[in-house]
Design a protein around this motif. Sequence first.
Motif, PDB file in Angstrom:
ATOM      1  N   GLU A 162       0.528  -1.691   0.162  1.00  0.00           N
ATOM      2  CA  GLU A 162      -0.045  -0.117  -0.049  1.00  0.00           C
ATOM      3  C   GLU A 162       0.949   0.649  -0.095  1.00  0.00           C
ATOM      4  N   PHE A 171      -7.876   1.158  -0.902  1.00  0.00           N
ATOM      5  CA  PHE A 171      -6.876   0.186   0.183  1.00  0.00           C
ATOM      6  C   PHE A 171      -8.490  -1.071   0.938  1.00  0.00           C
ATOM      7  N   SER A 223      -8.831   3.963   2.366  1.00  0.00           N
ATOM      8  CA  SER A 223      -9.191   2.623   2.873  1.00  0.00           C
ATOM      9  C   SER A 223     -10.074   2.319   3.581  1.00  0.00           C
TER      10      SER A 223
END
Length: 295
Positions: free
Chosen positions: A114, A130, A199
């Motif tokens: 990431e 993510f 995310s």
Amino acid sequence: IRTLTRNASSPAAKKLSVKKGIEVVEGSQDIGNVEDPDYSQKVEELKSAYSQLLHGAECVFALTFTQYDDGTREKRLGEILFESIAASPSVKLVVFSGGERTGIHLLDAKADIEDIGRQVLKSTGIQCVFLHSAFFMENLLIKGKHKRYRLLSAKHYELSLPLPIYRRIAMISARDIGNIAAKLLLNRFLEDSGQPFDSFQIVGDIVSPQSFLQSIKASLPGFEFDYRQTHFDELMEAMGEAQATLVRQMFETYYSQNSDEAITRERIKQTKKIYPGTADIGQWIDKYAQQILES
């Protein structure tokens, strides 16, 4: 839709192509180790496959497979992946199945990737989501080639995990990760947000071995189930101290992620807002448990 497969001639790949109308590109993420004589060739072949895969694509769902080493190979795969995405003139949005940083090297390769993705994509205008998955429901019964149950007699199973029977952890069906990613891609989730990166912790349910046992008994009344906690000395005998320690750390990490159930329940709501069909443990058992046990 286009996808990557190790063998485009396999029955599974042909099924995708013929029955689903999905374009199949052949390529392997198994690039080996840097000291292997054919390492450079395998890397170039993977880059070529990614180039073909990404040609004209606007949205990408991507993941890397965990390598049971120090994470070096998986991180290299992440570099190749995100460098290929960054080089594509057409890609606008990426959903990557990653993971939060835990301090456990086997899991932290995802967090390292990431970081690589953020660095590589930061000046490209490509947006990226993510996904951080909870413990997989599938791992209640099987992990890789290792079964977490045994047949005691006809239709009588003993389930076993390195968890106390009442310990509750956040879980999600691995099958739902793709469904969640598809919803994010189809809805162009970040299109109007102005944020280059985001995310999500994705969760389907909070489950203990006890609640799992209750659910599977209710779903499969013709079967009998017992539960036995796997202890550390058993893990050591089966897989050695290093691997057993890693397994224990992983379960402790998953337990700590559910330290505040109010937060976990909010994550379940958020996940189901993205994909309302996200399975809870009862729904997952109804669909898949008997199939796994009898396979």
